[in-house]
Design an enzyme around this catalytic site. Structure first.
Site: not given
Ligand code: IMP
Length: 186
Positions: A109-111, A113-115, A117
């Protein structure tokens, strides 16, 4: 025409200015370290790297080349982000072609954030009965605690600011930057 300027310390993408957070050399060094750890754990197991598109494609490409042993790669496309704010929903847009049963899976996974995804995708993966699942995130933000998700390897823990580069984009731009940049303070 789009404005695109690039210097060592900052980049401008669309209307926003970003400053260097992680130089390319630091990124490459950390990727090599994680690759070596994965090699120690999975060298004889022919793991399947599963890259979550689009953001993780750069990290996955470098990570699997830092892995010294037989391995395969597959891709899955999920989406939850638009612009600089999460839209809330996670949807599978493009599924995996590989048969996952009894395979050793390394989710890339790239990043986180909330988790959300990763949480969603891991539930999906478990239902396919793989032999094991390991999760690798290039970046992790503090919000990652919002969804209960296990991240086995983290490239870098970063503060809660929007970042671009090394596969991550701001409305389509910035994925090709070899380092990581964060949004400059307003
Ligand atoms: P989550 O589901 O909130 O963990 O978000 C994950 C996805 O949101 C990542 O796979 C990214 O594609 C996108 N994302 C979250 N934060 C960033 C950021 O700071 N820059 C670009 N994309 C982000």
């Amino acid at each position: 025409m789009e404005t695109y300027t690039h210097s060592r310390d900052h980049v401008q993408l669309h209307d926003r200015l970003f400053t260097t957070l992680l130089p390319a050399e630091q990124v490459q060094e950390r990727v090599r370290e994680i690759g070596a750890e994965l090699t120690g754990l999975y060298r004889e197991k022919r793991p399947l790297f599963v890259s979550i598109l689009s953001g993780a494609f750069v990290f996955a490409a470098d990570l699997m080349r830092a892995f010294d042993g037989d391995c395969e790669v597959g891709f899955v496309k999920l989406s939850s982000y638009s612009g600089t704010r999460s839209t809330g929903d996670v949807q599978t847009v493009m599924g995996l072609q590989n048969d996952l049963r009894d395979r050793h899976i390394i989710v890339v996974e790239d990043i986180v954030d909330t988790g959300r995804t990763l949480h969603f995708f891991l539930n999906h993966l478990r239902s396919q009965q793989p032999a094991s699942i390991c999760t690798v995130a290039f970046l992790r933000k503090p919000e990652a605690a919002a969804f209960p998700v296990q991240v086995d390897f983290v490239g870098f823990d970063i503060e809660d600011r929007f970042v671009v580069g090394y596969g991550l984009d701001y409305d389509g731009l910035g994925r090709n930057l070899p380092g990581v940049y964060h949004l400059s303070a307003p």
